[in-house]
Write a protein that holds these residues in place. Sequence first.
Motif, PDB file in Angstrom:
ATOM      1  N   GLY A   1       0.788  -1.223   0.000  1.00 32.95           N
ATOM      2  CA  GLY A   1       0.000   0.000   0.000  1.00 32.95           C
ATOM      3  C   GLY A   1       0.825   1.280   0.000  1.00 32.95           C
ATOM      4  O   GLY A   1       0.319   2.348   0.322  1.00 32.95           O
ATOM      5  N   ILE A   2       2.093   1.174  -0.357  1.00 29.02           N
ATOM      6  CA  ILE A   2       2.906   2.381  -0.441  1.00 29.02           C
ATOM      7  C   ILE A   2       2.775   2.960  -1.850  1.00 29.02           C
ATOM      8  O   ILE A   2       2.863   2.217  -2.832  1.00 29.02           O
ATOM      9  CB  ILE A   2       4.378   2.058  -0.141  1.00 29.02           C
ATOM     10  N   SER A   3       2.533   4.251  -1.939  1.00 29.19           N
ATOM     11  CA  SER A   3       2.445   4.871  -3.258  1.00 29.19           C
ATOM     12  C   SER A   3       3.869   5.119  -3.775  1.00 29.19           C
ATOM     13  O   SER A   3       4.576   5.989  -3.284  1.00 29.19           O
ATOM     14  CB  SER A   3       1.683   6.189  -3.168  1.00 29.19           C
ATOM     15  N   VAL A   4       4.257   4.306  -4.758  1.00 28.01           N
ATOM     16  CA  VAL A   4       5.622   4.411  -5.269  1.00 28.01           C
ATOM     17  C   VAL A   4       5.848   5.774  -5.918  1.00 28.01           C
ATOM     18  O   VAL A   4       6.900   6.385  -5.781  1.00 28.01           O
ATOM     19  CB  VAL A   4       5.905   3.263  -6.253  1.00 28.01           C
ATOM     20  N   ARG A   5       4.806   6.278  -6.602  1.00 24.81           N
ATOM     21  CA  ARG A   5       4.941   7.592  -7.248  1.00 24.81           C
ATOM     22  C   ARG A   5       5.253   8.670  -6.231  1.00 24.81           C
ATOM     23  O   ARG A   5       6.099   9.534  -6.445  1.00 24.81           O
ATOM     24  CB  ARG A   5       3.640   7.963  -7.941  1.00 24.81           C
ATOM     25  N   ARG A   6       4.523   8.616  -5.100  1.00 23.39           N
ATOM     26  CA  ARG A   6       4.730   9.657  -4.110  1.00 23.39           C
ATOM     27  C   ARG A   6       6.146   9.544  -3.528  1.00 23.39           C
ATOM     28  O   ARG A   6       6.789  10.547  -3.241  1.00 23.39           O
ATOM     29  CB  ARG A   6       3.682   9.543  -3.008  1.00 23.39           C
ATOM     30  N   ILE A   7       6.601   8.299  -3.370  1.00 18.48           N
ATOM     31  CA  ILE A   7       7.956   8.119  -2.829  1.00 18.48           C
ATOM     32  C   ILE A   7       8.994   8.650  -3.810  1.00 18.48           C
ATOM     33  O   ILE A   7       9.969   9.295  -3.421  1.00 18.48           O
ATOM     34  CB  ILE A   7       8.202   6.616  -2.530  1.00 18.48           C
ATOM     35  N   PHE A   8       8.756   8.420  -5.104  1.00 22.35           N
ATOM     36  CA  PHE A   8       9.682   8.958  -6.114  1.00 22.35           C
ATOM     37  C   PHE A   8       9.754  10.482  -5.988  1.00 22.35           C
ATOM     38  O   PHE A   8      10.826  11.071  -5.983  1.00 22.35           O
ATOM     39  CB  PHE A   8       9.205   8.593  -7.526  1.00 22.35           C
TER      40      PHE A   8
END
Lengths: 290, 352
Positions: A182-189
Amino acid sequence: MSTFLNLLVYGLADGAILALAALGFVLIYKATSVINFAQGEFLLVGAYMFYTAFVMMGLPLIAAVAVGVVVATILGVVVERFILRPMIGEDPISIIMVTIGLSMLLNALVQMFYGTSVKSQPAILPRGSVDFLGATVPLNRLLVILIAAVVLTAFTIFFRRSRHGIAMRAVADDQQAAMTMGISVRRIFALAWVLAAVSALIAGVLLADISAVDQNLAAFGLLVFPVVILGGLDSVPGTIVGGLTIGLLKQFVSGYLDPGLATVIPYVVLVLILLVKPYGIFGETRIERV
Amino acid sequence: MATATGIYHRTYSSELRLRSTRAELFRLGLMVVLLVVLPFVLDNYWLSIVNTILIAVIGAVGLNILVGYTGQISLGQGGFLAVGAYSSALLSERMGMPVPLAIAFAVVFTAVIGTFFGLPGLRLKGLYLAIATLASQQIIEFIIRRWGWLTEGRGYITLDRLNVLGWTLPRESFEQSWYWILLVLAAIAVMAARNLFRTGLGRSFMAVRDQDIAAEAIGINLTRAKLTAFAVSSGFVGLAGALTAHYTETVTWEAFTLNVSIMYLAMIIVGGLGSIAGAVYGAVFMSLLPVLIRELADVVGPAAPWLSAQLPAIQNAIFGLVIILFLIIEPRGLNRLWERAKEYIRFWPFRY
């Protein structure tokens, strides 16, 4: 002895700034596996934004730093969203080239708005010097080391303790597994780029304070490569060790041997490390034999 | 020709031809006519730009052999150009070697140096290789800047006007004479590169690019293929460097900085990675871009004086922007755009 101590402090100060600049680079590489050739330009833009707010607009120091952070955040998000996201899945050559293009663009924009002359900026850090073991050591270098140490510690705690920090490490470790949690990879990028821009801002402002606000700040950014190769491309502690090593090496070579040689010695180290131990001191060894 | 539904080869010799349709031959003829007419219609200023483009074509084709066809990224182009330029200049000026021989030696020497700096490529891939070649660029740049012996302490080398076997290039037709020399050499370089990839060696380069482990499994000697690619590519680049030296008649380190490496990478990316025609288009496009921007600034100069003051910055900004936009919108470059345009016309009024 006093020369030695002086060089030591200068080298540690340079190294601390290099470690900060390299931190942003490693963050981006770890989270998004992009090699960011524009890291030096992030330093440049950060320093000029701070200059604009602090000198041209006459804001107080804290407000100027806040303006710098806001601009760095916007820069990070915009770069990630509009330049790097369309490039996901392209081969490394294209991604390297797009960041090179970005570095040319940022450099040219700074030149367009501010010209090539050196900007004078009132000293933020005190200019005095202290006597230390028989040597006169400039105070601002010592403070640079201190500030960089605080910032690097703060980043380390952020990675170990905070939700976002742990999410970033998860994405760096395994994108798909992170997604299923459930981690938003886009937001982490986006977060990685923002943090890189902010750490570059701090590095840029510190560097500008001990040298000058001019285009050479970007050239300093190229030294990030020896640092990260020495420390390991994906290692946060590696940036500190690598940064300090390269900073000290540069100062000692320039102090004892030849200032000209000091500009090239980091790259000689780089080649040697690549030939002997390509993943650096702390880098994760990925088995990929060619 | 619009009625043809495809190209069908009936003999082996027809299959081996580089150009098989009448339209392609027609375009080639058009190109030849254009190139022959060019020196008679252009003035010296524009002809000098065409000459630098021809040199850039040789360099870009060389770089594309390495980056586009073998997949080994190199940021050391500027350094290799410098090796070619300095060695040719030193051999011909200091040691009195005839120029053609000096250029030939420069090509071989650059190939050797290129192979040496290709050694890290045996163990490193992608990002790491980019950084290793960046270091080689910095080291070569340092050597040519600081080693006083190269320039006898003056910081630059001047060369005599080109002299081939007793024939000195006439001053009044300087650009025209160079045009023919460079045109012939560029044409040879392009044809050699084009045909290289129809041989076993060239195919092995492409196999290494696409999947190095699979390439090794089908019996390609990776070490040999990679080092040969570095050698061949550096040879072309050395030729371009040596020609730059003899054409501009001065050699200074400023002409071979990291920016030059980036400029050449931009050429092959804008033109199209892994295509010889693309390298040519890219070299033409990227060399003409700053010139056209300057012309444009001259035209609108009186109306907007700030424009000409900001010219270098604007040129760099447009450079960066062109690289970014090409990579995002059409990563396969001008060559692919041209192919798409041809297909559009061929299939019109249908989409495909």
